[in-house]
Design a protein around this motif. Structure first.
Motif, mmCIF file in Angstrom:
data_model
loop_
_atom_site.group_PDB
_atom_site.id
_atom_site.type_symbol
_atom_site.label_atom_id
_atom_site.label_comp_id
_atom_site.label_asym_id
_atom_site.label_seq_id
_atom_site.Cartn_x
_atom_site.Cartn_y
_atom_site.Cartn_z
ATOM 1 N N LEU A 1 0.826 -0.806 0.093
ATOM 2 C CA LEU A 1 -0.079 -0.297 0.389
ATOM 3 C C LEU A 1 0.954 1.261 -0.225
ATOM 4 C CD1 LEU A 1 -2.963 -1.279 2.907
ATOM 5 C CD2 LEU A 1 -2.507 -1.345 0.070
ATOM 6 N N GLU A 2 1.878 1.582 1.249
ATOM 7 C CA GLU A 2 2.437 2.495 0.988
ATOM 8 C C GLU A 2 3.502 2.663 0.263
ATOM 9 O OE1 GLU A 2 3.545 2.864 5.023
ATOM 10 O OE2 GLU A 2 1.593 3.133 5.910
ATOM 11 N N GLU A 3 4.344 1.399 -0.485
ATOM 12 C CA GLU A 3 5.997 1.419 -1.181
ATOM 13 C C GLU A 3 5.268 1.394 -2.469
ATOM 14 O OE1 GLU A 3 10.356 0.870 -1.170
ATOM 15 O OE2 GLU A 3 8.549 -0.304 0.268
ATOM 16 N N LYS A 4 4.305 0.245 -2.797
ATOM 17 C CA LYS A 4 4.027 0.255 -4.338
ATOM 18 C C LYS A 4 2.842 1.229 -4.908
ATOM 19 C CE LYS A 4 6.320 -4.908 -3.978
ATOM 20 N NZ LYS A 4 6.344 -6.096 -4.441
ATOM 21 N N PHE B 1 -7.153 0.447 -6.160
ATOM 22 C CA PHE B 1 -6.653 1.807 -6.882
ATOM 23 C C PHE B 1 -6.799 2.070 -8.249
ATOM 24 C CE2 PHE B 1 -4.003 -0.022 -3.378
ATOM 25 C CZ PHE B 1 -3.747 1.381 -2.412
ATOM 26 N N ARG B 2 -6.850 3.892 -9.017
ATOM 27 C CA ARG B 2 -7.124 4.078 -10.162
ATOM 28 C C ARG B 2 -7.199 5.005 -9.867
ATOM 29 N NH1 ARG B 2 -12.804 1.125 -10.875
ATOM 30 N NH2 ARG B 2 -12.136 -1.108 -11.244
ATOM 31 N N ILE C 1 0.318 3.222 -14.180
ATOM 32 C CA ILE C 1 -0.686 2.326 -13.964
ATOM 33 C C ILE C 1 -1.995 2.558 -13.890
ATOM 34 C CG2 ILE C 1 -0.065 -0.258 -13.360
ATOM 35 C CD1 ILE C 1 1.879 -0.025 -14.826
ATOM 36 N N ALA C 2 -2.534 1.797 -14.578
ATOM 37 C CA ALA C 2 -4.158 2.685 -15.304
ATOM 38 C C ALA C 2 -5.016 2.297 -13.473
ATOM 39 C CB ALA C 2 -4.732 2.335 -15.516
ATOM 40 N N GLU C 3 -4.669 0.885 -12.721
ATOM 41 C CA GLU C 3 -4.764 0.414 -11.536
ATOM 42 C C GLU C 3 -4.502 -0.798 -11.669
ATOM 43 O OE1 GLU C 3 -9.807 -1.494 -11.531
ATOM 44 O OE2 GLU C 3 -8.604 -1.854 -13.581
ATOM 45 N N TYR C 4 -4.342 -0.936 -9.318
ATOM 46 C CA TYR C 4 -3.550 -1.281 -8.820
ATOM 47 C C TYR C 4 -4.312 -1.844 -7.285
ATOM 48 C CZ TYR C 4 0.188 -2.131 -5.184
ATOM 49 O OH TYR C 4 0.878 -3.295 -4.479
ATOM 50 N N TRP C 5 -4.161 -3.337 -7.809
ATOM 51 C CA TRP C 5 -5.329 -4.257 -6.998
ATOM 52 C C TRP C 5 -4.722 -4.715 -5.569
ATOM 53 C CZ3 TRP C 5 -9.491 -7.849 -9.392
ATOM 54 C CH2 TRP C 5 -10.022 -6.788 -11.015
ATOM 55 N N VAL C 6 -4.666 -4.363 -4.601
ATOM 56 C CA VAL C 6 -4.111 -5.149 -3.821
ATOM 57 C C VAL C 6 -5.107 -5.848 -2.866
ATOM 58 C CG1 VAL C 6 -2.410 -5.467 -1.005
ATOM 59 C CG2 VAL C 6 -2.282 -3.641 -2.748
ATOM 60 N N LEU C 7 -4.832 -7.306 -2.744
ATOM 61 C CA LEU C 7 -5.715 -8.408 -1.779
ATOM 62 C C LEU C 7 -5.536 -8.743 -0.898
ATOM 63 C CD1 LEU C 7 -7.073 -10.901 -4.625
ATOM 64 C CD2 LEU C 7 -7.721 -8.667 -4.290
ATOM 65 N N ASP C 8 -5.561 -8.459 0.451
ATOM 66 C CA ASP C 8 -5.577 -8.755 2.148
ATOM 67 C C ASP C 8 -5.983 -9.519 1.887
ATOM 68 O OD1 ASP C 8 -5.277 -9.094 4.417
ATOM 69 O OD2 ASP C 8 -5.903 -6.872 4.638
ATOM 70 N N VAL C 9 -5.126 -10.686 2.101
ATOM 71 C CA VAL C 9 -5.786 -12.248 2.207
ATOM 72 C C VAL C 9 -6.311 -12.419 3.350
ATOM 73 C CG1 VAL C 9 -5.121 -13.589 0.258
ATOM 74 C CG2 VAL C 9 -2.985 -13.937 2.563
ATOM 75 N N VAL C 10 -5.835 -11.475 4.674
ATOM 76 C CA VAL C 10 -5.964 -11.979 6.167
ATOM 77 C C VAL C 10 -7.301 -11.086 6.685
ATOM 78 C CG1 VAL C 10 -5.410 -11.019 8.265
ATOM 79 C CG2 VAL C 10 -3.868 -12.315 6.740
ATOM 80 N N GLU C 11 -7.973 -10.035 5.659
ATOM 81 C CA GLU C 11 -8.997 -9.409 6.417
ATOM 82 C C GLU C 11 -9.520 -9.744 5.354
ATOM 83 O OE1 GLU C 11 -9.876 -8.146 9.439
ATOM 84 O OE2 GLU C 11 -7.426 -8.505 9.484
#
Length: 186
Positions: free
Chosen positions: A119-122, A147-148, A131-141
């Motif tokens: 979230l904070e670095e990449k 992000f767009r 990059i038009a769209e970036y997803w981070v999947l938090d598998v714990v929560e």
């Protein structure tokens, strides 16, 4: 007293280190904003989720885009290895270069123990690269950070969706993806 600074590496210098055998695939590193960073070891939830996303997107986007799993992309000051990169189909199968920002539709990071880095670095790196769209999947929560609207200062749009949400990628608005298909079954 002498001040010290970190040495920041260019993408070209990074490639020369790889070509010279200074860095090998056994090193498990990536270049982030000129810094050579050790990648985290993969836990079973991370690996299983990455494999599930890859399989799902391969079937969904067949003949529309290529799905690259944990392979490099080349940006101005970075050469990260996102868990999933959805990229343009290349007739040469990217045999002469890694995908660059103009060839990337969507990046996905699977986060088990790396949420802060993702979230904070990449996210800022990917936004600066447009990059038009970036997803981070938090598998714990079991949440997806979407992000767009990239700008040099970061993404202008950030949504957090639960695993029961459905989303259409910007590059493929006619395709709806149930996020539950990307997470491991409970």
């Amino acid at each position: 007293m002498t001040a010290t600074r970190d040495k920041l590496w260019t993408v070209e210098e990074y490639h020369r280190m790889i070509d010279a055998g200074i860095l090998t695939e056994n090193d498990k590193v990536e270049l982030l904003n000129g810094r050579i960073v050790q990648m985290s070891a993969q836990t079973p939830p991370h690996a299983g989720t990455t494999q599930r996303i890859d399989r799902y997107l391969q079937n969904l986007l067949r003949d529309i885009a290529e799905i690259r799993t944990q392979l490099p992309i080349t940006l101005a000051t970075s050469e990260p290895e996102p868990d999933i990169a959805v990229v343009r189909i290349d007739a040469g199968a990217y045999g002469d270069h890694h995908p660059n920002a103009n060839e990337i539709f969507l990046l996905i990071e699977v986060s088990y123990s790396t949420l802060q880095i993702d979230l904070e670095e990449k996210a800022p790196i990917y936004a600066r690269a447009n990059i038009a769209e970036y997803w981070v999947l938090d598998v714990v929560e079991r949440e997806a950070y979407i992000f767009r609207n990239p700008t040099p200062d970061g993404y202008q749009s950030e949504m957090i969706l639960q695993d029961n949400a459905v989303i259409a990628p910007l590059a493929f608005p006619e395709i709806e993806i149930p996020l539950s298909e990307l997470f491991l079954p409970v």
